[in-house]
Write a protein that holds these residues in place. Structure first.
Motif: not given
Length: 90
Positions: A1-26
Motif C-alpha cells: 500500500m503506498c504512503n498516501r493510501a496508507s494515510k487515507l486508510y488510517k484517517a478514514v478508519r479513525e474518522a469512521v470510529h470516532q465520528q460516524w459510529d452509527p451503532i454508538g459503540v465508540c
C-alpha cells in the motif's frame, strides 16, 4: 500500500470510529469491530474520486441495510463531507 493510501486508510478508519459510529459503540470500547470491514470500500470509493453523494449512498446502505438501522440522513451526509475533506487533504 503506498504512503498516501496508507494515510487515507488510517484517517478514514479513525474518522469512521470516532465520528460516524452509527451503532454508538465508540464510547464503550476502542475496538473497531464491524466498522473495519467498511473502511477498505470507503477508501476505494474515495481514491476513485467519488462524489460526496456516492460516499453518502455507500454509508446509507451500510447503515440502513447492512446494519438494519433507521439511519440519520443529516449526520450521514455530514460525515460523507468529512470523508471527502479528509481525502482532499492528503
Amino acid at each position: 500500500m503506498c504512503n498516501r493510501a496508507s494515510k487515507l486508510y488510517k484517517a478514514v478508519r479513525e474518522a469512521v470510529h470516532q465520528q460516524w459510529d452509527p451503532i454508538g459503540v465508540c464510547s464503550y470500547t476502542d475496538e473497531m469491530g464491524e466498522y473495519d470491514s467498511y473502511v477498505p470500500n470507503l477508501c476505494e470509493i474515495l481514491i476513485n474520486e467519488a462524489s460526496e453523494d456516492e460516499v453518502f449512498n455507500f454509508l446509507w446502505i451500510v447503515e440502513t441495510e447492512s446494519m438494519g438501522l433507521s439511519g440519520d440522513e443529516k449526520a450521514t451526509r455530514d460525515f460523507s463531507n468529512v470523508l471527502v475533506i479528509i481525502k482532499n487533504g492528503l
